[in-house]
Design an enzyme around this catalytic site. Structure first.
Site, mmCIF file in Angstrom:
data_model
loop_
_atom_site.group_PDB
_atom_site.id
_atom_site.type_symbol
_atom_site.label_atom_id
_atom_site.label_comp_id
_atom_site.label_asym_id
_atom_site.label_seq_id
_atom_site.Cartn_x
_atom_site.Cartn_y
_atom_site.Cartn_z
ATOM 1 N N LYS A 240 -11.242 -11.360 -1.515
ATOM 2 C CA LYS A 240 -12.631 -10.995 -1.789
ATOM 3 C C LYS A 240 -13.432 -12.189 -2.313
ATOM 4 C CE LYS A 240 -12.407 -6.830 -0.295
ATOM 5 N NZ LYS A 240 -13.138 -6.443 0.944
ATOM 6 N N ASP B 127 -8.470 -2.595 15.248
ATOM 7 C CA ASP B 127 -7.774 -3.287 14.166
ATOM 8 C C ASP B 127 -8.459 -4.639 14.024
ATOM 9 O OD1 ASP B 127 -6.135 -4.661 12.452
ATOM 10 O OD2 ASP B 127 -4.281 -4.312 13.556
ATOM 11 N N VAL B 128 -9.175 -4.853 12.923
ATOM 12 C CA VAL B 128 -9.971 -6.074 12.790
ATOM 13 C C VAL B 128 -9.101 -7.326 12.680
ATOM 14 C CG1 VAL B 128 -11.944 -4.876 11.777
ATOM 15 C CG2 VAL B 128 -10.184 -5.873 10.276
ATOM 16 N N SER C 271 -12.901 6.427 6.523
ATOM 17 C CA SER C 271 -12.867 7.135 5.244
ATOM 18 C C SER C 271 -13.661 6.361 4.202
ATOM 19 C CB SER C 271 -11.415 7.297 4.759
ATOM 20 O OG SER C 271 -10.844 6.034 4.474
ATOM 21 N N GLY C 272 -13.775 6.936 3.020
ATOM 22 C CA GLY C 272 -14.328 6.248 1.870
ATOM 23 C C GLY C 272 -15.704 5.653 2.075
ATOM 24 N N THR D 27 -12.192 5.500 -3.889
ATOM 25 C CA THR D 27 -11.836 5.329 -2.480
ATOM 26 C C THR D 27 -10.343 5.588 -2.342
ATOM 27 O OG1 THR D 27 -11.245 2.982 -2.647
ATOM 28 C CG2 THR D 27 -13.582 3.496 -2.275
ATOM 29 N N TYR E 61 -5.634 -9.473 -2.853
ATOM 30 C CA TYR E 61 -6.940 -8.828 -2.727
ATOM 31 C C TYR E 61 -8.015 -9.652 -3.425
ATOM 32 C CZ TYR E 61 -10.501 -5.154 -2.929
ATOM 33 O OH TYR E 61 -11.662 -4.430 -2.804
#
Length: 254
Positions: free
Chosen positions: A163, A64-65, A19-20, A194, A159
Protein backbone atom coordinates in the site's frame (compact mmCIF):
# COMPACT_ATOMS: atom_id res chain seq x y z
CA UNK A 1 -22.22 22.62 -7.81
CA UNK A 2 -23.65 19.11 -7.83
CA UNK A 3 -23.19 18.93 -11.60
CA UNK A 4 -19.41 18.75 -11.12
CA UNK A 5 -19.84 15.42 -9.32
CA UNK A 6 -21.81 14.02 -12.24
CA UNK A 7 -20.53 10.81 -13.88
CA UNK A 8 -23.66 10.20 -15.92
CA UNK A 9 -22.89 8.24 -19.09
CA UNK A 10 -19.23 7.70 -18.29
CA UNK A 11 -17.63 4.26 -18.44
CA UNK A 12 -16.06 3.01 -15.24
CA UNK A 13 -14.15 -0.16 -14.38
CA UNK A 14 -14.05 -1.38 -10.77
CA UNK A 15 -11.74 -4.24 -9.85
CA UNK A 16 -12.27 -6.35 -6.76
CA UNK A 17 -15.99 -5.71 -7.16
CA UNK A 18 -17.25 -9.03 -5.84
CA UNK A 19 -17.65 -7.86 -2.24
CA UNK A 20 -16.93 -5.19 0.35
CA UNK A 21 -15.70 -1.80 -0.74
CA UNK A 22 -15.43 -2.80 -4.41
CA UNK A 23 -19.05 -3.85 -4.65
CA UNK A 24 -20.01 -0.62 -2.88
CA UNK A 25 -17.90 1.48 -5.27
CA UNK A 26 -19.55 -0.17 -8.27
CA UNK A 27 -23.03 0.52 -6.89
CA UNK A 28 -22.21 4.14 -6.13
CA UNK A 29 -20.99 4.75 -9.67
CA UNK A 30 -23.96 2.91 -11.17
CA UNK A 31 -26.43 4.90 -9.09
CA UNK A 32 -24.61 8.09 -10.11
CA UNK A 33 -25.31 7.27 -13.77
CA UNK A 34 -22.12 5.59 -14.99
CA UNK A 35 -21.93 2.42 -17.00
CA UNK A 36 -19.78 0.09 -14.97
CA UNK A 37 -17.63 -2.93 -15.76
CA UNK A 38 -17.22 -5.02 -12.62
CA UNK A 39 -14.18 -7.26 -12.38
CA UNK A 40 -13.16 -9.90 -9.85
CA UNK A 41 -12.09 -13.52 -9.66
CA UNK A 42 -15.43 -14.66 -8.17
CA UNK A 43 -17.51 -14.66 -11.34
CA UNK A 44 -20.81 -15.56 -9.67
CA UNK A 45 -20.85 -12.50 -7.44
CA UNK A 46 -20.10 -9.94 -10.12
CA UNK A 47 -22.60 -11.66 -12.45
CA UNK A 48 -25.31 -11.14 -9.84
CA UNK A 49 -24.48 -7.43 -9.72
CA UNK A 50 -24.57 -7.15 -13.52
CA UNK A 51 -27.93 -8.94 -13.63
CA UNK A 52 -29.33 -6.57 -11.02
CA UNK A 53 -28.53 -3.42 -13.02
CA UNK A 54 -28.99 -4.84 -16.53
CA UNK A 55 -26.70 -5.47 -19.49
CA UNK A 56 -26.97 -1.94 -20.82
CA UNK A 57 -25.53 -0.52 -17.58
CA UNK A 58 -23.29 -3.16 -16.09
CA UNK A 59 -20.93 -5.79 -17.49
CA UNK A 60 -19.21 -8.51 -15.47
CA UNK A 61 -15.74 -9.61 -16.58
CA UNK A 62 -14.06 -12.29 -14.41
CA UNK A 63 -10.49 -11.07 -13.89
CA UNK A 64 -7.40 -11.91 -11.87
CA UNK A 65 -5.49 -8.62 -11.81
CA UNK A 66 -2.25 -10.51 -11.19
CA UNK A 67 -2.59 -11.97 -14.70
CA UNK A 68 -1.58 -9.34 -17.27
CA UNK A 69 -3.39 -11.14 -20.10
CA UNK A 70 -6.59 -11.09 -18.04
CA UNK A 71 -6.14 -7.37 -17.41
CA UNK A 72 -5.71 -6.65 -21.12
CA UNK A 73 -8.84 -8.67 -21.80
CA UNK A 74 -10.72 -6.64 -19.17
CA UNK A 75 -9.81 -3.34 -20.80
CA UNK A 76 -10.38 -4.58 -24.37
CA UNK A 77 -13.77 -6.04 -23.44
CA UNK A 78 -14.81 -2.80 -21.74
CA UNK A 79 -13.92 -0.75 -24.80
CA UNK A 80 -15.68 -3.14 -27.17
CA UNK A 81 -18.83 -3.06 -25.07
CA UNK A 82 -19.04 0.60 -24.03
CA UNK A 83 -16.58 2.38 -26.32
CA UNK A 84 -14.34 4.03 -23.71
CA UNK A 85 -12.73 3.86 -20.30
CA UNK A 86 -13.32 7.10 -18.42
CA UNK A 87 -12.84 5.92 -14.84
CA UNK A 88 -10.75 3.12 -13.38
CA UNK A 89 -11.07 2.14 -9.72
CA UNK A 90 -8.25 -0.19 -8.67
CA UNK A 91 -9.77 -1.85 -5.64
CA UNK A 92 -8.67 -5.49 -5.95
CA UNK A 93 -6.36 -6.44 -3.11
CA UNK A 94 -5.26 -9.11 -0.68
CA UNK A 95 -3.37 -9.33 2.59
CA UNK A 96 -1.55 -11.73 4.88
CA UNK A 97 -1.63 -11.13 8.60
CA UNK A 98 1.47 -12.73 10.11
CA UNK A 99 4.64 -11.69 11.93
CA UNK A 100 7.38 -10.74 9.49
CA UNK A 101 9.60 -13.58 10.72
CA UNK A 102 6.91 -16.06 9.69
CA UNK A 103 5.96 -14.48 6.36
CA UNK A 104 7.39 -16.43 3.45
CA UNK A 105 8.84 -14.94 0.28
CA UNK A 106 6.15 -16.72 -1.71
CA UNK A 107 3.31 -15.11 0.24
CA UNK A 108 5.03 -11.71 0.25
CA UNK A 109 5.40 -11.80 -3.53
CA UNK A 110 1.78 -12.89 -4.00
CA UNK A 111 0.52 -9.88 -2.04
CA UNK A 112 2.71 -7.54 -4.09
CA UNK A 113 1.65 -9.23 -7.34
CA UNK A 114 -2.00 -8.40 -6.63
CA UNK A 115 -1.69 -5.11 -4.76
CA UNK A 116 1.11 -3.45 -6.71
CA UNK A 117 1.81 -5.23 -10.00
CA UNK A 118 -1.92 -5.74 -10.56
CA UNK A 119 -2.63 -2.06 -9.93
CA UNK A 120 0.17 -1.02 -12.27
CA UNK A 121 -1.01 -3.44 -14.97
CA UNK A 122 -4.56 -2.05 -14.80
CA UNK A 123 -3.33 1.55 -14.82
CA UNK A 124 -1.07 0.91 -17.80
CA UNK A 125 -3.77 -0.84 -19.85
CA UNK A 126 -6.44 1.74 -19.03
CA UNK A 127 -3.97 4.58 -19.50
CA UNK A 128 -3.31 3.52 -23.08
CA UNK A 129 -7.03 3.87 -23.80
CA UNK A 130 -7.41 7.14 -21.91
CA UNK A 131 -4.46 8.69 -23.74
CA UNK A 132 -6.25 8.20 -27.03
CA UNK A 133 -9.64 9.60 -26.11
CA UNK A 134 -10.89 13.17 -25.65
CA UNK A 135 -11.01 14.22 -22.03
CA UNK A 136 -8.47 11.68 -20.79
CA UNK A 137 -9.75 9.94 -17.70
CA UNK A 138 -9.59 9.50 -13.95
CA UNK A 139 -7.83 6.65 -12.16
CA UNK A 140 -8.64 6.03 -8.50
CA UNK A 141 -6.33 3.61 -6.72
CA UNK A 142 -7.33 2.16 -3.37
CA UNK A 143 -4.38 2.46 -1.02
CA UNK A 144 -4.65 2.24 2.78
CA UNK A 145 -3.85 4.19 5.89
CA UNK A 146 -1.45 1.30 6.59
CA UNK A 147 0.60 2.61 3.66
CA UNK A 148 1.43 5.70 5.75
CA UNK A 149 2.11 4.34 9.24
CA UNK A 150 3.30 1.15 10.89
CA UNK A 151 0.77 -0.89 12.85
CA UNK A 152 2.85 -3.60 14.47
CA UNK A 153 0.10 -5.10 16.60
CA UNK A 154 -1.67 -6.30 13.46
CA UNK A 155 1.43 -7.53 11.61
CA UNK A 156 1.15 -7.48 7.82
CA UNK A 157 4.47 -6.44 6.29
CA UNK A 158 3.58 -7.39 2.72
CA UNK A 159 0.30 -5.47 2.82
CA UNK A 160 1.93 -2.38 4.36
CA UNK A 161 4.72 -2.46 1.78
CA UNK A 162 2.24 -2.88 -1.06
CA UNK A 163 0.00 0.00 0.00
CA UNK A 164 2.98 2.30 0.49
CA UNK A 165 3.97 1.38 -3.05
CA UNK A 166 0.49 2.24 -4.32
CA UNK A 167 0.80 5.72 -2.80
CA UNK A 168 4.13 6.28 -4.58
CA UNK A 169 2.90 4.72 -7.82
CA UNK A 170 -0.10 7.06 -7.76
CA UNK A 171 2.19 10.10 -7.56
CA UNK A 172 4.50 8.88 -10.32
CA UNK A 173 1.76 8.01 -12.82
CA UNK A 174 0.03 11.31 -12.06
CA UNK A 175 3.24 13.16 -12.88
CA UNK A 176 3.76 11.23 -16.11
CA UNK A 177 0.21 11.59 -17.41
CA UNK A 178 -1.00 14.99 -16.15
CA UNK A 179 -0.28 16.74 -19.45
CA UNK A 180 -2.29 14.10 -21.27
CA UNK A 181 -5.47 14.74 -19.28
CA UNK A 182 -5.27 11.66 -17.07
CA UNK A 183 -5.61 12.23 -13.35
CA UNK A 184 -4.36 9.58 -10.92
CA UNK A 185 -5.34 9.75 -7.25
CA UNK A 186 -5.87 7.35 -4.38
CA UNK A 187 -8.27 6.73 -1.54
CA UNK A 188 -6.57 5.53 1.64
CA UNK A 189 -9.19 4.06 3.99
CA UNK A 190 -8.57 3.42 7.63
CA UNK A 191 -10.50 0.73 9.49
CA UNK A 192 -13.58 -0.22 7.48
CA UNK A 193 -15.54 -3.49 7.75
CA UNK A 194 -14.54 -5.73 4.82
CA UNK A 195 -13.76 -9.38 4.30
CA UNK A 196 -10.14 -8.67 5.19
CA UNK A 197 -11.03 -6.97 8.50
CA UNK A 198 -13.78 -9.36 9.64
CA UNK A 199 -11.62 -10.71 12.45
CA UNK A 200 -10.98 -7.21 13.78
CA UNK A 201 -14.62 -6.06 13.71
CA UNK A 202 -16.02 -9.34 15.06
CA UNK A 203 -13.68 -9.41 18.04
CA UNK A 204 -14.21 -7.43 21.23
CA UNK A 205 -10.48 -6.72 21.55
CA UNK A 206 -10.41 -5.54 17.95
CA UNK A 207 -13.28 -3.14 18.51
CA UNK A 208 -11.60 -1.79 21.63
CA UNK A 209 -8.39 -1.29 19.64
CA UNK A 210 -10.29 0.79 17.06
CA UNK A 211 -12.06 2.80 19.75
CA UNK A 212 -8.79 3.43 21.58
CA UNK A 213 -6.63 4.40 18.59
CA UNK A 214 -9.06 6.23 16.28
CA UNK A 215 -9.85 9.79 17.43
CA UNK A 216 -13.45 9.44 16.24
CA UNK A 217 -13.63 6.28 18.40
CA UNK A 218 -15.14 4.03 15.72
CA UNK A 219 -14.49 2.34 12.42
CA UNK A 220 -15.66 3.76 9.12
CA UNK A 221 -19.06 3.18 7.57
CA UNK A 222 -19.36 2.09 3.93
CA UNK A 223 -21.15 5.28 2.94
CA UNK A 224 -18.27 7.40 4.23
CA UNK A 225 -16.19 6.57 1.17
CA UNK A 226 -18.92 7.43 -1.36
CA UNK A 227 -18.24 11.15 -1.47
CA UNK A 228 -14.48 10.76 -1.85
CA UNK A 229 -14.96 8.26 -4.66
CA UNK A 230 -17.32 10.54 -6.60
CA UNK A 231 -15.07 13.54 -5.96
CA UNK A 232 -12.02 11.80 -7.46
CA UNK A 233 -13.90 10.08 -10.28
CA UNK A 234 -15.73 13.20 -11.46
CA UNK A 235 -14.83 16.67 -12.71
CA UNK A 236 -15.18 17.94 -9.14
CA UNK A 237 -11.50 17.04 -8.76
CA UNK A 238 -10.42 18.31 -12.20
CA UNK A 239 -7.40 20.13 -10.70
CA UNK A 240 -6.40 17.33 -8.32
CA UNK A 241 -3.87 14.68 -9.23
CA UNK A 242 -1.22 12.60 -7.49
CA UNK A 243 -3.02 12.82 -4.14
CA UNK A 244 -3.88 10.11 -1.62
CA UNK A 245 -6.85 11.09 0.50
CA UNK A 246 -6.90 9.48 3.94
CA UNK A 247 -10.37 8.53 5.20
CA UNK A 248 -9.50 7.14 8.61
CA UNK A 249 -11.34 9.01 11.36
CA UNK A 250 -8.05 10.66 12.29
CA UNK A 251 -6.18 7.41 12.95
CA UNK A 252 -2.97 8.56 11.25
CA UNK A 253 -2.84 12.00 12.89
CA UNK A 254 -2.12 10.78 16.43
Amino acid sequence: MTDTFNVDGRVAIVTGASSGLGARFARVLLEAGARVVVAARRADRISDLADEFGADRCLAVPTDVADDAAVRNLIDTSVRRFGAVDILVNNAGTTNVAPALEETDEVFRRVLDVNVVGVFSCCRAAGRVMLGQPGGGSIVNVASAVGFVGVGRIPQAAYAASKGAVVSLTRELAAQWAREGIRVNAIAPGWFPTEMTTGLFNDEKGLRYIERTVPMRRGGRDSELDGVLLFLASDASSYVTGQSILVDGGWTIV
